[in-house]
Design an enzyme around this catalytic site. Structure first.
Site, PDB file in Angstrom:
ATOM      1  N   ASN A   1      -0.921  -8.312   0.519  1.00 17.82           N
ATOM      2  CA  ASN A   1      -1.676  -8.047   1.744  1.00 17.82           C
ATOM      3  C   ASN A   1      -2.645  -9.212   1.941  1.00 17.82           C
ATOM      4  O   ASN A   1      -3.663  -9.303   1.268  1.00 17.82           O
ATOM      5  CB  ASN A   1      -2.428  -6.715   1.582  1.00 17.82           C
ATOM      6  CG  ASN A   1      -3.336  -6.418   2.762  1.00 17.82           C
ATOM      7  OD1 ASN A   1      -3.273  -7.102   3.783  1.00 17.82           O
ATOM      8  ND2 ASN A   1      -4.171  -5.400   2.624  1.00 17.82           N
TER       9      ASN A   1
ATOM     10  N   LYS B   1      -4.443  -9.849   4.479  1.00 23.55           N
ATOM     11  CA  LYS B   1      -5.594  -9.510   5.328  1.00 23.55           C
ATOM     12  C   LYS B   1      -5.803 -10.605   6.388  1.00 23.55           C
ATOM     13  O   LYS B   1      -4.839 -11.212   6.830  1.00 23.55           O
ATOM     14  CB  LYS B   1      -6.834  -9.290   4.472  1.00 23.55           C
ATOM     15  CG  LYS B   1      -6.558  -8.287   3.343  1.00 23.55           C
ATOM     16  CD  LYS B   1      -7.763  -7.780   2.666  1.00 23.55           C
ATOM     17  CE  LYS B   1      -7.312  -6.799   1.578  1.00 23.55           C
ATOM     18  NZ  LYS B   1      -8.396  -6.086   0.953  1.00 23.55           N
TER      19      LYS B   1
ATOM     20  N   HIS C   1      -4.653   1.543   6.057  1.00 24.20           N
ATOM     21  CA  HIS C   1      -5.496   0.819   5.092  1.00 24.20           C
ATOM     22  C   HIS C   1      -6.959   1.224   5.270  1.00 24.20           C
ATOM     23  O   HIS C   1      -7.423   1.406   6.397  1.00 24.20           O
ATOM     24  CB  HIS C   1      -5.333  -0.691   5.280  1.00 24.20           C
ATOM     25  CG  HIS C   1      -5.907  -1.459   4.124  1.00 24.20           C
ATOM     26  ND1 HIS C   1      -7.255  -1.662   3.985  1.00 24.20           N
ATOM     27  CD2 HIS C   1      -5.316  -2.022   3.035  1.00 24.20           C
ATOM     28  CE1 HIS C   1      -7.477  -2.334   2.854  1.00 24.20           C
ATOM     29  NE2 HIS C   1      -6.318  -2.559   2.267  1.00 24.20           N
TER      30      HIS C   1
ATOM     31  N   GLU D   1      -9.610  -0.371   5.174  1.00 24.18           N
ATOM     32  CA  GLU D   1     -10.436  -1.243   6.025  1.00 24.18           C
ATOM     33  C   GLU D   1     -10.296  -0.858   7.500  1.00 24.18           C
ATOM     34  O   GLU D   1     -11.206  -1.084   8.294  1.00 24.18           O
ATOM     35  CB  GLU D   1     -10.065  -2.715   5.777  1.00 24.18           C
ATOM     36  CG  GLU D   1     -10.665  -3.214   4.466  1.00 24.18           C
ATOM     37  CD  GLU D   1      -9.896  -4.336   3.793  1.00 24.18           C
ATOM     38  OE1 GLU D   1      -9.039  -4.976   4.425  1.00 24.18           O
ATOM     39  OE2 GLU D   1     -10.164  -4.566   2.585  1.00 24.18           O
TER      40      GLU D   1
ATOM     41  N   GLU E   1      -4.787   3.615  -2.997  1.00 23.88           N
ATOM     42  CA  GLU E   1      -5.828   2.601  -3.141  1.00 23.88           C
ATOM     43  C   GLU E   1      -7.203   3.263  -3.094  1.00 23.88           C
ATOM     44  O   GLU E   1      -7.727   3.524  -2.001  1.00 23.88           O
ATOM     45  CB  GLU E   1      -5.750   1.589  -1.986  1.00 23.88           C
ATOM     46  CG  GLU E   1      -4.461   0.820  -1.905  1.00 23.88           C
ATOM     47  CD  GLU E   1      -4.640  -0.512  -1.169  1.00 23.88           C
ATOM     48  OE1 GLU E   1      -4.371  -1.546  -1.773  1.00 23.88           O
ATOM     49  OE2 GLU E   1      -5.077  -0.510  -0.011  1.00 23.88           O
TER      50      GLU E   1
ATOM     51  N   GLY F   1     -11.247  -4.902  -3.666  1.00 19.97           N
ATOM     52  CA  GLY F   1     -12.101  -6.089  -3.601  1.00 19.97           C
ATOM     53  C   GLY F   1     -13.333  -6.037  -4.497  1.00 19.97           C
ATOM     54  O   GLY F   1     -14.241  -6.859  -4.354  1.00 19.97           O
TER      55      GLY F   1
ATOM     56  N   SER G   1      -7.913  -4.443  -6.436  1.00 18.21           N
ATOM     57  CA  SER G   1      -8.321  -5.423  -7.449  1.00 18.21           C
ATOM     58  C   SER G   1      -7.256  -5.741  -8.492  1.00 18.21           C
ATOM     59  O   SER G   1      -7.589  -6.094  -9.620  1.00 18.21           O
ATOM     60  CB  SER G   1      -9.606  -4.969  -8.153  1.00 18.21           C
ATOM     61  OG  SER G   1     -10.671  -4.915  -7.239  1.00 18.21           O
TER      62      SER G   1
HETATM   63  P1  PGA Z   1      -7.671  -6.347  -3.335  1.00 17.97           P
HETATM   64  O1  PGA Z   1      -7.138  -5.649  -2.007  1.00 17.97           O
HETATM   65  O2  PGA Z   1      -6.484  -6.568  -4.225  1.00 17.97           O
HETATM   66  O3  PGA Z   1      -8.296  -7.614  -2.878  1.00 17.97           O
HETATM   67  O4  PGA Z   1      -8.643  -5.400  -3.966  1.00 17.97           O
HETATM   68  C1  PGA Z   1      -6.147  -4.668  -2.036  1.00 17.97           C
HETATM   69  C2  PGA Z   1      -5.916  -4.106  -0.660  1.00 17.97           C
HETATM   70  O5  PGA Z   1      -6.867  -4.035   0.121  1.00 17.97           O
HETATM   71  O6  PGA Z   1      -4.781  -3.752  -0.303  1.00 17.97           O
END
Ligand code: PGA
Length: 240
Positions: free
Chosen positions: A6, A8, A95, A97, A164, A170, A201
């Site tokens: 991903n 982003k 997601h 976010e 997740e 993150g 992460s």
């Molecule tokens: P990250 O993000 O590996 O940077 O924690 C995972 C995600 O948001 O899918």
């Protein structure tokens, strides 16, 4: 095992070249028949990536879509039909976010339905916030997200779940092994036959722990997936 990148809101046309390394690695990797690689770049890169990598083991996915699969007057939006037309095979929906900026379970449900109609496979994200974890309502939250998100959807074969925990994304913090194992098992029970991934992460260091989680079908990887070396390292270590 699935390894879903991903990206982003990162990446330019030049970043596409960073996938050459992943492609070369996969070609030489002896266990490549066990590996499914899906890269989800920003929408602007879907078509150029699709064109460049369509004859490789790399599949392309999108990161979100509008809930209406028909064309319409929705300035700034992109629907699942357009993503499919651009070469995406998958789309991430739900997601955290996007949930944080107002995406509800109901809207997620509409998006999933529209993406399935357009012929995309779904990477459906669920997970509890730190607040919900502290209140010990993780299971309740997951049930609600799954039941509302997938309400009215009969065939679930094209849906992969990505668990997740929001507090893991993150932050460098991953769940305790037994907690993660319990959550994966819980989701699998409610959602038989489907693939369940972990995200949050994931990096080349903690993959050794994460790969040993019972029943895990792969990983959704954010930050570490933007660095081809780290992404390759994660795949290699999973099979060591
Ligand atoms: P990250 O993000 O590996 O940077 O924690 C995972 C995600 O948001 O899918």
């Amino acid at each position: 095992m699935y390894f879903i990148a991903n990206w982003k809101m990162f990446g330019s046309l030049n970043s596409i070249n960073s996938l050459n390394k992943v492609d070369h690695f996969l070609k030489r990797f002896k266990k490549n028949r066990f590996v499914k690689i899906i890269v989800c770049p920003p929408s602007t890169l879907i078509n150029p990536m699709h064109k460049k990598f369509k004859k490789t083991l790399i599949r392309i996915g999108a990161q979100n879509c509008h809930e209406n699969e028909n064309y319409g007057a929705f300035t700034g939006s992109i629907n699942s039909r357009m993503l499919k037309n651009a070469g995406a095979k998958f789309v991430i929906i739900g997601h955290s976010e996007n949930r944080r900026s107002g995406e509800t379970n109901k809207l997620i449900n509409l998006k999933i339905k529209s993406a399935l109609k357009s012929g995309l496979k779904i990477i459906f994200c669920i997970g509890e916030t730190i607040h919900e974890k502290r209140k010990k309502i993780t299971k309740k939250v997951l049930i609600k997200q799954i039941d509302l998100g997938l309400s009215g959807i009969k065939t679930k074969k094209d849906i992969i779940i990505a668990y997740e925990p929001v507090w893991s994304i993150g932050t460098g913090v991953i769940p305790r092994e037994r907690d993660l194992e319990a959550s994966i098992e819980f989701i699998k029970k409610r959602f038989r036959k489907n693939k369940v991934l972990y995200g949050g992460s994931v990096n080349p260091k903690n993959i050794l722990k994460l790969k040993s989680i019972n029943n895990i079908d792969g990983f959704l990887i954010g930050a570490a997936s933007q660095d081809p070396k780290k992404f390759i390292d994660i795949i290699k270590k999973t099979y060591n």
